[in-house]
Design a protein around this motif. Structure first.
Motif, mmCIF file in Angstrom:
data_model
loop_
_atom_site.group_PDB
_atom_site.id
_atom_site.type_symbol
_atom_site.label_atom_id
_atom_site.label_comp_id
_atom_site.label_asym_id
_atom_site.label_seq_id
_atom_site.Cartn_x
_atom_site.Cartn_y
_atom_site.Cartn_z
ATOM 1 N N SER A 84 0.837 -1.197 0.000
ATOM 2 C CA SER A 84 0.000 0.000 0.000
ATOM 3 C C SER A 84 0.874 1.249 0.000
ATOM 4 C CB SER A 84 -0.925 0.007 1.225
ATOM 5 O OG SER A 84 -0.183 0.031 2.420
ATOM 6 N N LYS A 85 0.412 2.288 -0.645
ATOM 7 C CA LYS A 85 1.236 3.483 -0.859
ATOM 8 C C LYS A 85 1.146 4.475 0.292
ATOM 9 C CE LYS A 85 0.736 3.043 -5.866
ATOM 10 N NZ LYS A 85 0.277 3.663 -7.118
ATOM 11 N N GLY A 86 -0.004 4.532 0.969
ATOM 12 C CA GLY A 86 -0.151 5.433 2.100
ATOM 13 C C GLY A 86 -0.405 6.877 1.689
ATOM 14 N N ASN A 87 -0.983 7.640 2.629
ATOM 15 C CA ASN A 87 -1.201 9.082 2.453
ATOM 16 C C ASN A 87 -2.038 9.417 1.229
ATOM 17 O OD1 ASN A 87 0.395 9.686 4.745
ATOM 18 N ND2 ASN A 87 2.245 9.435 3.512
ATOM 19 N N GLN A 88 -2.996 8.562 0.914
ATOM 20 C CA GLN A 88 -3.919 8.846 -0.177
ATOM 21 C C GLN A 88 -5.344 8.618 0.327
ATOM 22 O OE1 GLN A 88 -3.038 7.247 -4.052
ATOM 23 N NE2 GLN A 88 -0.873 6.987 -3.573
ATOM 24 N N PRO A 89 -5.846 9.535 1.158
ATOM 25 C CA PRO A 89 -7.153 9.335 1.787
ATOM 26 C C PRO A 89 -8.306 9.238 0.803
ATOM 27 C CG PRO A 89 -6.369 11.587 2.118
ATOM 28 C CD PRO A 89 -5.229 10.803 1.565
ATOM 29 N N SER A 90 -8.118 9.750 -0.420
ATOM 30 C CA SER A 90 -9.204 9.679 -1.389
ATOM 31 C C SER A 90 -9.390 8.269 -1.947
ATOM 32 C CB SER A 90 -8.940 10.645 -2.551
ATOM 33 O OG SER A 90 -7.726 10.296 -3.217
ATOM 34 N N LYS A 91 -8.396 7.413 -1.752
ATOM 35 C CA LYS A 91 -8.489 6.028 -2.222
ATOM 36 C C LYS A 91 -8.173 5.109 -1.055
ATOM 37 C CE LYS A 91 -7.598 4.947 -6.366
ATOM 38 N NZ LYS A 91 -6.952 4.557 -7.633
ATOM 39 N N PRO A 92 -9.193 4.620 -0.345
ATOM 40 C CA PRO A 92 -8.953 3.789 0.844
ATOM 41 C C PRO A 92 -8.093 2.566 0.577
ATOM 42 C CG PRO A 92 -11.255 4.451 0.705
ATOM 43 C CD PRO A 92 -10.614 4.861 -0.583
ATOM 44 N N VAL A 93 -8.135 2.044 -0.657
ATOM 45 C CA VAL A 93 -7.327 0.856 -0.954
ATOM 46 C C VAL A 93 -5.841 1.172 -0.927
ATOM 47 C CG1 VAL A 93 -9.112 -0.295 -2.288
ATOM 48 C CG2 VAL A 93 -7.563 1.294 -3.434
ATOM 49 N N HIS A 94 -5.486 2.451 -0.949
ATOM 50 C CA HIS A 94 -4.086 2.853 -0.922
ATOM 51 C C HIS A 94 -3.697 3.455 0.425
ATOM 52 C CE1 HIS A 94 -3.737 3.177 -5.590
ATOM 53 N NE2 HIS A 94 -3.657 1.942 -5.146
ATOM 54 N N ASP A 95 -4.468 3.155 1.453
ATOM 55 C CA ASP A 95 -4.153 3.691 2.770
ATOM 56 C C ASP A 95 -3.054 2.873 3.426
ATOM 57 O OD1 ASP A 95 -4.351 5.345 4.966
ATOM 58 O OD2 ASP A 95 -6.532 5.486 4.749
ATOM 59 N N SER A 96 -2.701 3.216 4.665
ATOM 60 C CA SER A 96 -1.598 2.563 5.366
ATOM 61 C C SER A 96 -2.107 1.393 6.191
ATOM 62 C CB SER A 96 -0.884 3.568 6.270
ATOM 63 O OG SER A 96 -0.366 4.632 5.514
ATOM 64 N N PHE A 97 -1.485 0.243 6.016
ATOM 65 C CA PHE A 97 -1.900 -0.958 6.713
ATOM 66 C C PHE A 97 -0.711 -1.590 7.433
ATOM 67 C CE2 PHE A 97 -4.813 -0.415 3.204
ATOM 68 C CZ PHE A 97 -6.054 -0.683 3.761
ATOM 69 N N ALA A 98 -1.015 -2.353 8.462
ATOM 70 C CA ALA A 98 0.005 -3.116 9.180
ATOM 71 C C ALA A 98 -0.603 -4.447 9.576
ATOM 72 C CB ALA A 98 0.487 -2.364 10.420
ATOM 73 N N PRO A 99 0.201 -5.503 9.620
ATOM 74 C CA PRO A 99 -0.332 -6.780 10.085
ATOM 75 C C PRO A 99 -0.736 -6.690 11.558
ATOM 76 C CG PRO A 99 2.051 -6.883 9.865
ATOM 77 C CD PRO A 99 1.623 -5.586 9.259
ATOM 78 N N LEU A 100 -1.679 -7.511 11.937
ATOM 79 C CA LEU A 100 -2.149 -7.513 13.321
ATOM 80 C C LEU A 100 -1.001 -7.750 14.295
ATOM 81 C CD1 LEU A 100 -4.683 -7.535 15.235
ATOM 82 C CD2 LEU A 100 -4.627 -10.031 15.000
ATOM 83 N N THR A 101 -0.023 -8.572 13.878
ATOM 84 C CA THR A 101 1.085 -8.925 14.762
ATOM 85 C C THR A 101 1.957 -7.725 15.122
ATOM 86 O OG1 THR A 101 2.330 -9.586 12.779
ATOM 87 C CG2 THR A 101 1.218 -11.327 14.029
ATOM 88 N N GLU A 102 1.852 -6.628 14.350
ATOM 89 C CA GLU A 102 2.621 -5.431 14.661
ATOM 90 C C GLU A 102 1.808 -4.411 15.440
ATOM 91 O OE1 GLU A 102 4.381 -3.757 11.189
ATOM 92 O OE2 GLU A 102 5.692 -5.476 10.820
ATOM 93 N N VAL A 103 0.521 -4.665 15.605
ATOM 94 C CA VAL A 103 -0.359 -3.709 16.292
ATOM 95 C C VAL A 103 -0.635 -4.143 17.730
ATOM 96 C CG1 VAL A 103 -2.653 -2.611 16.257
ATOM 97 C CG2 VAL A 103 -1.416 -3.000 14.122
ATOM 98 N N VAL A 104 -0.915 -5.427 17.923
ATOM 99 C CA VAL A 104 -1.155 -5.964 19.263
ATOM 100 C C VAL A 104 -0.387 -7.274 19.405
ATOM 101 C CG1 VAL A 104 -3.450 -4.927 19.489
ATOM 102 C CG2 VAL A 104 -3.220 -7.217 18.513
ATOM 103 N N LYS A 105 -0.232 -7.718 20.620
ATOM 104 C CA LYS A 105 0.456 -8.982 20.884
ATOM 105 C C LYS A 105 -0.444 -10.147 20.485
ATOM 106 C CE LYS A 105 2.629 -11.737 24.524
ATOM 107 N NZ LYS A 105 1.820 -12.960 24.254
ATOM 108 N N CYS A 106 0.022 -10.963 19.564
ATOM 109 C CA CYS A 106 -0.707 -12.147 19.133
ATOM 110 C C CYS A 106 -0.054 -13.394 19.734
ATOM 111 C CB CYS A 106 -0.729 -12.263 17.612
ATOM 112 S SG CYS A 106 -1.603 -10.924 16.780
ATOM 113 N N ASP A 107 -0.873 -14.351 20.095
ATOM 114 C CA ASP A 107 -0.352 -15.591 20.661
ATOM 115 C C ASP A 107 0.094 -16.564 19.575
ATOM 116 O OD1 ASP A 107 -1.018 -15.041 23.559
ATOM 117 O OD2 ASP A 107 -3.011 -14.882 22.659
#
Length: 228
Positions: free
Chosen positions: A97-120
């Protein structure tokens, strides 16, 4: 009966299809779980408290406050939080994803769940097979920590898992034994074997982590001192 919740964030629903394909084993035959929450499969509006296992698929949109709240809520309410599929485990194609393009949600900023919260645990694959989901859930129910160890390792250290790992950690260090497990596991055929060694086409690699998990030569340096 063990309570299981399925939560979906930014994904293509492929993991949901795999989960639905486990019904014959997990529900009809074994009666092993009680699916207490799923946006698609259950008529429940909120994740219940004290869920035994939360299966969360999809990556987290960092600019979506609701997505962040769902990720945190899943961690809080689930005794065991499982990153289901490559998007949640390692980012998958959302890494592009390219990020910083609010007009196109498919190009927004994403992160895997494992980098956002602790996964077991993290189950790789795009999507993961129904058999792998069943195996992990049953191992968690039975407390089989030996079987779950690689899934726990991936959840802790594997958020960058992709075909590049084969090049950096295995091929460039002359550790490849030419077994072909990486090529067999790749869902997009980005890995091919040439003269007993894997070639990675980075143009079609989706960073799902399937090859990294299957490679018997890749080990995360935080876990062991050397590769045997």
């Amino acid at each position: 009966m063990v309570k299981v919740a399925h939560v979906q964030l930014s994904s293509c629903c492929g993991c949901l299809v795999s989960l639905a394909d486990t019904y014959e084993q997990l529900l009809d035959v074994l009666g092993a779980i009680d699916l207490v929450y799923s946006q698609t499969l259950a008529d429940v509006r909120e994740i219940p408290d004290d869920v035994d296992i939360v299966l969360l698929e999809g990556s987290v949109c960092l600019s979506d406050h609701h997505a962040m709240e769902v990720a945190l809520e899943s961690r809080k309410k689930g005794k065991i939080l499982v990153a289901l599929g490559a998007c949640a485990a390692s980012g998958n194609i959302t890494r592009f994803s390219k990020g910083n393009q609010p007009s196109k949600p498919v190009h927004d900023s994403f992160a895997p769940l494992t980098e956002v919260v602790k996964c077991d645990l993290a189950i790789p694959g795009c999507p993961p097979s129904p058999e792998s989901i069943v195996a992990v859930v049953l191992a968690a129910l039975n407390g089989d920590m030996e079987y779950l160890e690689p899934y726990a390792e991936l959840a802790k250290y594997g958020s960058e898992a992709c075909g590049c790992d084969l090049i950096v950690k295995v091929i460039n260090k002359s550790l490849c034994m030419g077994c072909g497990s990486c090529a067999a596991a790749c869902p997009t055929r980005a890995v091919s074997m040439d003269a007993g060694r894997p070639l990675v086409d980075k143009e079609i690699c989706i960073k799902c982590g399937a090859c990294s998990v299957q490679c018997p030569r890749i080990r995360f340096p935080e876990l062991i001192e050397k590769i045997e």
